[in-house]
Design an enzyme around this catalytic site. Sequence first.
Site, PDB file in Angstrom:
ATOM      1  N   PRO A  85       0.840  -1.211   0.000  1.00  0.00           N
ATOM      2  CA  PRO A  85       0.000   0.000   0.000  1.00  0.00           C
ATOM      3  C   PRO A  85       0.867   1.251   0.000  1.00  0.00           C
ATOM      4  O   PRO A  85       1.839   1.357   0.765  1.00  0.00           O
ATOM      5  CB  PRO A  85      -0.797  -0.126   1.297  1.00  0.00           C
ATOM      6  CG  PRO A  85      -0.837  -1.592   1.570  1.00  0.00           C
ATOM      7  CD  PRO A  85       0.478  -2.132   1.091  1.00  0.00           C
ATOM      8  N   CYS A  86       0.516   2.209  -0.867  1.00  0.00           N
ATOM      9  CA  CYS A  86       1.374   3.384  -1.025  1.00  0.00           C
ATOM     10  C   CYS A  86       0.793   4.642  -0.407  1.00  0.00           C
ATOM     11  O   CYS A  86       1.443   5.687  -0.434  1.00  0.00           O
ATOM     12  CB  CYS A  86       1.634   3.640  -2.511  1.00  0.00           C
ATOM     13  SG  CYS A  86       0.192   4.245  -3.421  1.00  0.00           S
ATOM     14  N   GLN A  87      -0.405   4.585   0.158  1.00  0.00           N
ATOM     15  CA  GLN A  87      -1.055   5.827   0.579  1.00  0.00           C
ATOM     16  C   GLN A  87      -0.216   6.641   1.549  1.00  0.00           C
ATOM     17  O   GLN A  87      -0.172   7.868   1.475  1.00  0.00           O
ATOM     18  CB  GLN A  87      -2.425   5.528   1.198  1.00  0.00           C
ATOM     19  CG  GLN A  87      -3.470   5.076   0.194  1.00  0.00           C
ATOM     20  CD  GLN A  87      -3.454   3.569  -0.005  1.00  0.00           C
ATOM     21  OE1 GLN A  87      -2.500   2.888   0.354  1.00  0.00           O
ATOM     22  NE2 GLN A  87      -4.512   3.043  -0.577  1.00  0.00           N
ATOM     23  N   TYR A  89       2.978   6.698   1.806  1.00  0.00           N
ATOM     24  CA  TYR A  89       4.242   7.141   1.214  1.00  0.00           C
ATOM     25  C   TYR A  89       4.025   8.106   0.060  1.00  0.00           C
ATOM     26  O   TYR A  89       4.913   8.868  -0.298  1.00  0.00           O
ATOM     27  CB  TYR A  89       5.039   5.934   0.708  1.00  0.00           C
ATOM     28  CG  TYR A  89       5.413   4.970   1.793  1.00  0.00           C
ATOM     29  CD1 TYR A  89       6.512   5.202   2.616  1.00  0.00           C
ATOM     30  CD2 TYR A  89       4.663   3.815   2.023  1.00  0.00           C
ATOM     31  CE1 TYR A  89       6.860   4.321   3.624  1.00  0.00           C
ATOM     32  CE2 TYR A  89       5.008   2.926   3.027  1.00  0.00           C
ATOM     33  CZ  TYR A  89       6.101   3.178   3.823  1.00  0.00           C
ATOM     34  OH  TYR A  89       6.432   2.312   4.822  1.00  0.00           O
ATOM     35  N   SER A  90       2.851   8.046  -0.562  1.00  0.00           N
ATOM     36  CA  SER A  90       2.571   8.840  -1.738  1.00  0.00           C
ATOM     37  C   SER A  90       2.501  10.330  -1.421  1.00  0.00           C
ATOM     38  O   SER A  90       2.107  10.731  -0.329  1.00  0.00           O
ATOM     39  CB  SER A  90       1.243   8.386  -2.358  1.00  0.00           C
ATOM     40  OG  SER A  90       0.815   9.272  -3.367  1.00  0.00           O
TER      41      SER A  90
END
Length: 456
Positions: A85-87, A89-90
């Site tokens: 999941p990138c939320q 880090y994005s």
Amino acid sequence: MTSTASHKPILDKPFVLDLFAGPGGLDVGGHALGIPSLGIEWDKSACLTRYAAGLDTLHADVSAVRRDAFESLPPEINVLAGGPPCQTYSVAGNGVGREALEEVKKYIERLLTKGESDRKIDKDLKTLSGDPRTAMVLEPLRYAIQATRSPNRERRPYDVIVLEQVPAVEALWHHYAKVLKEIGLPDGTKYEVVVKVLDTETYGVPQTRSRAVLIARREGLGAPSLPKATHLPYEAKEWNRRSDQASDGVYQATLDDGIAPEAEEREETGGEARQHWRSMGDVLAKPVGTHLGRATPFLVRSNYGSSGIPGRRGVRSDRQPATTVTGRISRFVVFQHLDEKIVYEGPRFSMNEAGMLQSFPPDYPWSGTAQAQQVGNAVPPLFGAHLLSAALGLPAPDPEVMREPWEPATEEKRAKLRSHGCGASDECTAQCPRPEDHAPPSSSARPRKNKKASAP
């Protein structure tokens, strides 16, 4: 497949375990290469899409499978892949993961230190950044370690590891690479690794999207290489936007300079011929499957920051690649009839069109709720196919394979897949994860109250 070079596959029978599998981006890419896969995905709607597409799936929490059901995974799996999941880090997220990157690096050493229990590490990880998704970036490493301890696998390590994430995680992938090469897994297994941020439009995806990728091969299987770009990078031209507000409140916009190059034209770059990047019009204007084609020219005003800068909306024409496709793709506004100087708001992108901008095949069976979020979270299948082909020594994929309409699973096969993935042929069961288990704390959400939309 298209390739003029000789290729020597490094594995006779590759079989991919896709962690955080989403609606099927990497699996669809593997399908184009003839590679079987098993995906683990916690989101119910993404699993419904996968079942409808005929993809083998476990509706489960990646961490729970590692802890409690690792021995039930097929022992012939030899490729580990995933995009955690990138939320957090994005640049579009709240950033707590970026703040925790240095702390995450410390956990990598702890995982590779013999003697420290998983239970102790799990307890400490619960306090990491206050968001349970941040620690998920460690799961691929934990799976790699677990494979060397599994009696069902005869303690065989994975031969290949392929990971992708937002560019902010590149530093962490470099740290992964360092420990995999220099320290190795607890059983002594070491890997040769390459890491780099790649741009998806240089692989034929009609979208500008940058991803940090890691490709690792077990020592003895040869040094890995990054996939060779097949298309030119997108370079923004001078787009002159004239925002004259018409009486009906619609904005007009005109294109200032020349026509974008056609996709079939080629240029010599670094001694190699590359095609020009693909535009939205390249993939959406032509009928294919049940997609009847979208009238051109058109302009798209995104609801997402342009060039990675939140708060600045981007406007692009059908002769450009799409901006990064996110879960907000359904909010992108499409303006049409520009050639007649009459500008009006046309129909927004359908889910199949949004999927095609991600390089999903036409007629891909998007199912469940939050379909726009599924599309935005997915690995672009064509990009995924390039990653897998490079990792496994296979020829580069033919982009036209992704243009072929997808054949959905029959009701019988869908029921069988769900029975395996959820425990029942027509519903979720107690073994399925609960959405709230991975929900971020409410305090981490960005405030939206009294926030006004800005003009394009």
